[in-house]
Motif scaffolding. Sequence first.
Motif, PDB file in Angstrom:
ATOM      1  N   ARG A 174      27.947 -77.824 -22.593  1.00  0.00           N
ATOM      2  CA  ARG A 174      28.418 -76.866 -21.597  1.00  0.00           C
ATOM      3  C   ARG A 174      27.415 -76.662 -20.470  1.00  0.00           C
ATOM      4  NH1 ARG A 174      32.416 -77.736 -20.622  1.00  0.00           N
ATOM      5  NH2 ARG A 174      32.540 -75.916 -19.305  1.00  0.00           N
ATOM      6  N   TYR A 231      32.207 -63.302 -11.461  1.00  0.00           N
ATOM      7  CA  TYR A 231      33.206 -63.277 -12.512  1.00  0.00           C
ATOM      8  C   TYR A 231      33.678 -64.666 -12.917  1.00  0.00           C
ATOM      9  CZ  TYR A 231      33.333 -58.259 -12.119  1.00  0.00           C
ATOM     10  OH  TYR A 231      32.980 -56.943 -12.139  1.00  0.00           O
ATOM     11  N   LYS A 232      33.440 -65.666 -12.073  1.00  0.00           N
ATOM     12  CA  LYS A 232      33.862 -67.018 -12.451  1.00  0.00           C
ATOM     13  C   LYS A 232      32.992 -67.575 -13.578  1.00  0.00           C
ATOM     14  CE  LYS A 232      31.214 -69.317  -8.811  1.00  0.00           C
ATOM     15  NZ  LYS A 232      31.290 -70.141  -7.638  1.00  0.00           N
ATOM     16  N   LEU A 262      32.280 -65.786 -16.210  1.00  0.00           N
ATOM     17  CA  LEU A 262      32.671 -65.046 -17.409  1.00  0.00           C
ATOM     18  C   LEU A 262      33.256 -65.935 -18.508  1.00  0.00           C
ATOM     19  CD1 LEU A 262      32.549 -62.198 -18.497  1.00  0.00           C
ATOM     20  CD2 LEU A 262      34.826 -61.813 -17.571  1.00  0.00           C
ATOM     21  N   PRO A 263      34.138 -66.898 -18.207  1.00  0.00           N
ATOM     22  CA  PRO A 263      34.643 -67.763 -19.285  1.00  0.00           C
ATOM     23  C   PRO A 263      33.537 -68.546 -19.993  1.00  0.00           C
ATOM     24  CG  PRO A 263      36.045 -67.975 -17.358  1.00  0.00           C
ATOM     25  CD  PRO A 263      34.857 -67.150 -16.945  1.00  0.00           C
ATOM     26  N   GLU A 264      32.581 -69.031 -19.237  1.00  0.00           N
ATOM     27  CA  GLU A 264      31.467 -69.765 -19.852  1.00  0.00           C
ATOM     28  C   GLU A 264      30.636 -68.842 -20.733  1.00  0.00           C
ATOM     29  OE1 GLU A 264      30.568 -73.001 -19.949  1.00  0.00           O
ATOM     30  OE2 GLU A 264      32.384 -73.517 -18.854  1.00  0.00           O
ATOM     31  N   LEU A 299      31.689 -66.135 -22.253  1.00  0.00           N
ATOM     32  CA  LEU A 299      32.490 -65.840 -23.437  1.00  0.00           C
ATOM     33  C   LEU A 299      32.505 -67.017 -24.406  1.00  0.00           C
ATOM     34  CD1 LEU A 299      35.472 -63.886 -21.839  1.00  0.00           C
ATOM     35  CD2 LEU A 299      33.571 -62.972 -23.187  1.00  0.00           C
ATOM     36  N   LEU A 300      32.496 -68.242 -23.879  1.00  0.00           N
ATOM     37  CA  LEU A 300      32.427 -69.421 -24.738  1.00  0.00           C
ATOM     38  C   LEU A 300      31.102 -69.456 -25.498  1.00  0.00           C
ATOM     39  CD1 LEU A 300      33.642 -72.168 -25.663  1.00  0.00           C
ATOM     40  CD2 LEU A 300      32.287 -73.181 -23.832  1.00  0.00           C
TER      41      LEU A 300
END
Length: 148
Positions: free
Chosen positions: A110, A71-72, A74-76, A78-79
């Motif tokens: 990224r 889950y860590k 997930l932000p990447e 979503l970006l």
Amino acid sequence: MINLDRILGLVLLTLAVAYGWGAFNFPVAFAGPESVGPATFPKILAFIVGACSLYMLVKPDSLEEGEGFEYKALPELLLVLAVLVLYVFMMEPLGFVLSTAIMVAVLCWRMGVKPLYAGVTGIVSSTLVFLLFHFGLALPLPIGPWEV
């Protein structure tokens, strides 16, 4: 335990079939059905995605104990999704070269590339792809604010 590769493979296969089905409904190219036209690249892409998704269904990665979706990340993810959605909406107003250069540069950055190298990669790759499509394949791409 359900393997996430099989789920993703099934989703991608469904999308590839729908995408390919839509590509076959595109109008026939001006020079005839055997020439390069608006449906050529979507058909090729649908075939490649379909083949890769079938491979994921037949032979998914084996998971060791404790591996799986993190889950860590997930932000990447979503970006990346946000950048790709913005890319679609910015194609017309900014043009292919500028919007593609920004998209490639942000995604390279990224992935850990230094910002200067990411920017150069974006500019060079988008320019080369534009020249290939415009002059090599004679397929029009949005030019954006530089259109005369």
